[in-house]
Structure formats: structure tokens, C-alpha cells
Design an enzyme around this catalytic site. Structure first.
Site, PDB file in Angstrom:
ATOM      1  CG  ASN A 106      -2.220  -0.739   0.945  1.00  0.00           C
ATOM      2  OD1 ASN A 106      -2.633  -0.878  -0.204  1.00  0.00           O
ATOM      3  ND2 ASN A 106      -2.877  -1.206   1.989  1.00  0.00           N
ATOM      4  CE  LYS A 183      -6.107  -0.639  -1.621  1.00  0.00           C
ATOM      5  NZ  LYS A 183      -5.163  -1.711  -1.516  1.00  0.00           N
ATOM      6  CG  ASN A 187      -5.413   1.790   2.073  1.00  0.00           C
ATOM      7  OD1 ASN A 187      -4.671   1.687   1.107  1.00  0.00           O
ATOM      8  ND2 ASN A 187      -6.181   0.785   2.464  1.00  0.00           N
ATOM      9  CD  GLU A 265       1.377  -1.052   4.993  1.00  0.00           C
ATOM     10  OE1 GLU A 265       0.161  -1.279   5.010  1.00  0.00           O
ATOM     11  OE2 GLU A 265       2.166  -1.628   4.216  1.00  0.00           O
TER      12      GLU A 265
HETATM   13  N1  NAP Z   1      -3.956  -8.216   3.266  1.00  0.00           N
HETATM   14  C1  NAP Z   1      -4.688  -7.520   2.432  1.00  0.00           C
HETATM   15  O1  NAP Z   1      -5.869  -7.839   2.230  1.00  0.00           O
HETATM   16  C2  NAP Z   1      -4.078  -6.365   1.665  1.00  0.00           C
HETATM   17  C3  NAP Z   1      -4.860  -5.750   0.679  1.00  0.00           C
HETATM   18  C4  NAP Z   1      -4.302  -4.730  -0.077  1.00  0.00           C
HETATM   19  C5  NAP Z   1      -3.003  -4.302   0.172  1.00  0.00           C
HETATM   20  N2  NAP Z   1      -2.274  -4.908   1.147  1.00  0.00           N
HETATM   21  C6  NAP Z   1      -0.891  -4.433   1.334  1.00  0.00           C
HETATM   22  O2  NAP Z   1      -0.013  -5.483   0.952  1.00  0.00           O
HETATM   23  C7  NAP Z   1       1.207  -5.389   1.717  1.00  0.00           C
HETATM   24  C8  NAP Z   1       1.455  -6.724   2.400  1.00  0.00           C
HETATM   25  O3  NAP Z   1       0.435  -6.870   3.387  1.00  0.00           O
HETATM   26  P1  NAP Z   1      -0.044  -8.253   3.985  1.00  0.00           P
HETATM   27  O4  NAP Z   1      -1.457  -8.063   4.383  1.00  0.00           O
HETATM   28  O5  NAP Z   1       0.305  -9.377   3.091  1.00  0.00           O
HETATM   29  O6  NAP Z   1       0.849  -8.303   5.299  1.00  0.00           O
HETATM   30  P2  NAP Z   1       1.080  -9.555   6.283  1.00  0.00           P
HETATM   31  O7  NAP Z   1      -0.032 -10.537   6.145  1.00  0.00           O
HETATM   32  O8  NAP Z   1       1.391  -8.968   7.607  1.00  0.00           O
HETATM   33  O9  NAP Z   1       2.352 -10.250   5.673  1.00  0.00           O
HETATM   34  C9  NAP Z   1       3.604  -9.644   5.610  1.00  0.00           C
HETATM   35  C10 NAP Z   1       4.619 -10.744   5.723  1.00  0.00           C
HETATM   36  O10 NAP Z   1       5.900 -10.180   5.516  1.00  0.00           O
HETATM   37  C11 NAP Z   1       6.775 -10.890   6.362  1.00  0.00           C
HETATM   38  N3  NAP Z   1       8.020 -10.148   6.544  1.00  0.00           N
HETATM   39  C12 NAP Z   1       8.202  -8.968   7.172  1.00  0.00           C
HETATM   40  N4  NAP Z   1       9.501  -8.624   7.138  1.00  0.00           N
HETATM   41  C13 NAP Z   1      10.141  -9.624   6.486  1.00  0.00           C
HETATM   42  C14 NAP Z   1      11.479  -9.847   6.153  1.00  0.00           C
HETATM   43  N5  NAP Z   1      12.432  -8.981   6.481  1.00  0.00           N
HETATM   44  N6  NAP Z   1      11.815 -10.992   5.492  1.00  0.00           N
HETATM   45  C15 NAP Z   1      10.853 -11.895   5.163  1.00  0.00           C
HETATM   46  N7  NAP Z   1       9.546 -11.726   5.454  1.00  0.00           N
HETATM   47  C16 NAP Z   1       9.198 -10.601   6.109  1.00  0.00           C
HETATM   48  C17 NAP Z   1       6.012 -11.088   7.636  1.00  0.00           C
HETATM   49  O11 NAP Z   1       6.648 -12.086   8.378  1.00  0.00           O
HETATM   50  P3  NAP Z   1       6.196 -12.574   9.832  1.00  0.00           P
HETATM   51  O12 NAP Z   1       5.197 -13.659   9.522  1.00  0.00           O
HETATM   52  O13 NAP Z   1       7.460 -13.063  10.417  1.00  0.00           O
HETATM   53  O14 NAP Z   1       5.581 -11.383  10.515  1.00  0.00           O
HETATM   54  C18 NAP Z   1       4.640 -11.437   7.096  1.00  0.00           C
HETATM   55  O15 NAP Z   1       4.503 -12.828   6.926  1.00  0.00           O
HETATM   56  C19 NAP Z   1       0.993  -4.226   2.691  1.00  0.00           C
HETATM   57  O16 NAP Z   1       1.535  -3.045   2.164  1.00  0.00           O
HETATM   58  C20 NAP Z   1      -0.534  -4.118   2.781  1.00  0.00           C
HETATM   59  O17 NAP Z   1      -0.968  -2.828   3.146  1.00  0.00           O
HETATM   60  C21 NAP Z   1      -2.781  -5.935   1.899  1.00  0.00           C
END
Ligand code: NAP
Length: 307
Positions: A106, A183, A187, A265
Site C-alpha cells: 500500500n 487506493k 486507506n 503501516e
Molecule cells: N492483506 C490484504 O488484504 C491487503 C490488501 C491490499 C493491500 N495490502 C498491502 O499489501 C502489503 C502486504 O500486506 P499483507 O497483508 O500481506 O501483510 P502480512 O499478512 O502482515 O504479511 C507480511 C509478511 O511479511 C513478512 N516479513 C516482514 N519482514 C520480512 C522480512 N524482512 N523478510 C521476510 N519476510 C518478512 C512477515 O513475516 P512474519 O510472519 O514473520 O511477521 C509477514 O509474513 C501491505 O503493504 C498491505 O498494506 C494488503
């Protein structure tokens, strides 16, 4: 663009972050027949994606050690934006002269966030319209949505071809600036308000909250216009209508992070609006106030809270 370096002539796709979006993209890349490497910071035994009650195991190789890895054709960064810097060892090992990095996060400053970490590698910013949730290590639930937006052009087209035939549609957008700000608009009110109030999305229907959301969105749209996005007051009203139409029991990623005690975030959402406002000389007093509150909340999550 990308040359073939994967196993048996397959394209090698490395995904950094095995969360909601990384897991979803890993499944899409595997479905397209690629050699998929899932890069994690804490080891997980497998990746499973759950949808409508059924669970699919995704054929990926999982690595927790950047030092053991070599460059990939495609590197997909899917950590939260605030974790980008911690992914530097992965980015360093995985991006070589033939690699392309796609940043699926995001916010609006995708390339700025990674440029210093990836040398000359081309960077493709991506706006994600997928609602997914990581419910445990290596376990992702897909709720809704299957669209990712990238800028129109050679690299965007190449990324669309990469995932062709899989469950995620890669849409190329000629006016990516407007798409990214739209987008951000989705948010910039709901995420902070749900996180600060610890309330589900139904809070957005309350009259005083709706007025606050409208004013936050109007400020954001004004900054977006100064940055070249084609946003109008009508976009703001549509966003308010969209908030009101959502399932009241739903949440936002910032609310979920607060509930889980994880860092927020906000610097890449509200903070991005305030930074852009400063660059363009647009007053955003409400977003500034919300940023101050979110900073204080985030510090509390880092251990400075009472009790
Ligand atoms: N989820 C949604 O529905 C959604 C929708 C639109 C946009 N987004 C955006 O997409 C992006 C990702 O979000 P998400 O929802 O997928 O987040 P998430 O579910 O919290 O997943 C992020 C992952 O990244 C891992 N991570 C963090 N630092 C790392 C590193 N140094 N090396 C390897 N892995 C690492 C975390 O590991 P740990 O498991 O160890 O914490 C976690 O598993 C964000 O910018 C979010 O705003 C998300």
C-alpha cells in the site's frame, strides 16, 4: 526482459513475505507454472491458502536464509511497507542484472522505498486489490478480490504475462498516479479511524465519523491532485458510500495490526499524504493530527503504553 534461470528452464519467482499478499501471489505464480521461492523471516513448514472452506497446499520452496539464495528473474516484495528495510538482505541476494522487482504494498512511494536497496534493478509498483488475511504461520485465507494494478508499459505487460492463466488478474493502468492515489484514498480514513477507535468498519457509518472521514478524504484528494492524480470531490463521496456499504463487522489491516500488537503501516499511508502535502504546499491539518495520534499509538505498541 527476464531471462530463464529457474529449475528446468522455468522462470524463477522469489516472493519476500509469506503473509496475506505474498501467499496469494505465491499461489498465483505456482499456478502459472513457475519455480517459486518463498522468502520468510521465521521458518514455516508449508504454505496453505484457504478459500471458501477448502485448503490448498501451494508448491513452493521455502527459505529463511538469504545467504543461501541466488538472483531470481522476478522478485516480488510483499512485506508491510514498514518492513521493507528489514528485507534488504533478501533484496540484495535476489536481485541481479536480469531481475525485475515488483513492490506489492500500500502507499504511493513504492520505488523510493526500495531504490537504495536494489541498485539498478527495474522496479514495478503494484496496487493490490485482494482481501486476504494471514491467520497463522504459512496459512493465508483469501476473502475476496483478485486484481493487481501496475503501470502500463513493457514491464507491466511482462508481469501480466508472468501470471497469465492464474487466479490473479494483473491490470495495466495508463494513469497509474491516479490509481495509486485512489487506493490511498481507500486507506487514509478507514485504516486510521478503525485502528484509533479499535472499532470495526461499521464505525464509518456514524455521522461524526463520516464527517471526519470526508474531511480527511477531501484533504487527501487535494494533495493527490497537486501530485497529478485526477481525483474529484465525487471520488470522495463514492469512497464514503463504499465505506458505508462494507460489512460492518469487517476491519482494516491497520486495525488488525493494532489488535495483534504489530507495528502500524501509518507512515506509508497517512505519513505519505502529509509528506506529499508538504512537497506541494497543500494544508492537511486533519491528516497531520491523525498522523500524530498514530505515531503515539505506534510507540505504545512498541512498549511505551501504560499498564
Ligand atoms: N492483506 C490484504 O488484504 C491487503 C490488501 C491490499 C493491500 N495490502 C498491502 O499489501 C502489503 C502486504 O500486506 P499483507 O497483508 O500481506 O501483510 P502480512 O499478512 O502482515 O504479511 C507480511 C509478511 O511479511 C513478512 N516479513 C516482514 N519482514 C520480512 C522480512 N524482512 N523478510 C521476510 N519476510 C518478512 C512477515 O513475516 P512474519 O510472519 O514473520 O511477521 C509477514 O509474513 C501491505 O503493504 C498491505 O498494506 C494488503
Amino acid at each position: 526482459l527476464a531471462k530463464l534461470t529457474g529449475v528446468g528452464g522455468q522462470v524463477k519467482v522469489a516472493i519476500i513475505g509469506a503473509g496475506a499478499i505474498g501467499g496469494s501471489l505465491a499461489e498465483a505464480a505456482a499456478a502459472a507454472g513457475h519455480d517459486v521461492l518463498l522468502c520468510v523471516r521465521s521458518a514455516i513448514p508449508r504454505l496453505e491458502v484457504e478459500e471458501a472452506g477448502s485448503v490448498r497446499q501451494v508448491p513452493v520452496r521455502i527459505s529463511a536464509d538469504p545467504a543461501r539464495e541466488t538472483p531470481a528473474d522476478w522478485v516480488l516484495l510483499a512485506t508491510k511497507a514498514q518492513d521493507t528495510r528489514s528485507a534488504a538482505p533478501w533484496l540484495e541476494r535476489l536481485t541481479g542484472p536480469a531481475s525485475t522487482l515488483v513492490v506489492l504494498q500500500n502507499g504511493i512511494e513504492h520505488e523510493d522505498r526500495v531504490r537504495a536497496l536494489v541498485g539498478e534493478a527495474p522496479v514495478v509498483p503494484a496496487i493490490v486489490y485482494i482481501a486476504a488475511e494471514r491467520i497463522g504461520p504459512g496459512r493465508v485465507v483469501h476473502h475476496a478480490g483478485n486484481r493487481v494494478i501496475v503501470p502500463q508499459g513493457e514491464r507491466g505487460a511482462s508481469f501480466a504475462r508472468l501470471l497469465d492463466g492464474g487466479p490473479i488478474e494483473i491490470r495495466q493502468e495508463a494513469d497509474f498516479t491516479t490509481a495509486a492515489w485512489r487506493k490511498l484514498l481507500s486507506n487514509v480514513a478507514a485504516n486510521p479511524i478503525t485502528a484509533l477507535t479499535m472499532r470495526r468498519i461499521g464505525v464509518m457509518r456514524e455521522p461524526a465519523i463520516r464527517e471526519l472521514a470526508r474531511d480527511l478524504l477531501l484533504e487527501t484528494a487535494a494533495v493527490g491532485r497537486s501530485a497529478g492524480a485526477r481525483l474529484t470531490d465525487n471520488d470522495v463521496e463514492e469512497m464514503l458510500t463504499m465505506y458505508a456499504s462494507l460489512n460492518q463487522e469487517g476491519g482494516s489491516s491497520m486495525l488488525y495490526d493494532r489488535l495483534a500488537g504489530r507495528p502500524l503501516e501509518h507512515e506509508y499511508i497517512t505519513g505519505a499524504v502529509v509528506r506529499a502535502a508538504e512537497r506541494h504546499g497543500v494544508p492537511v491539518p486533519l491528516n497531520k493530527a491523525i498522523l500524530g495520534l498514530l505515531d503515539a499509538l505506534n510507540e505504545g505498541l512498541r512498549g511505551k503504553a501504560i499498564g
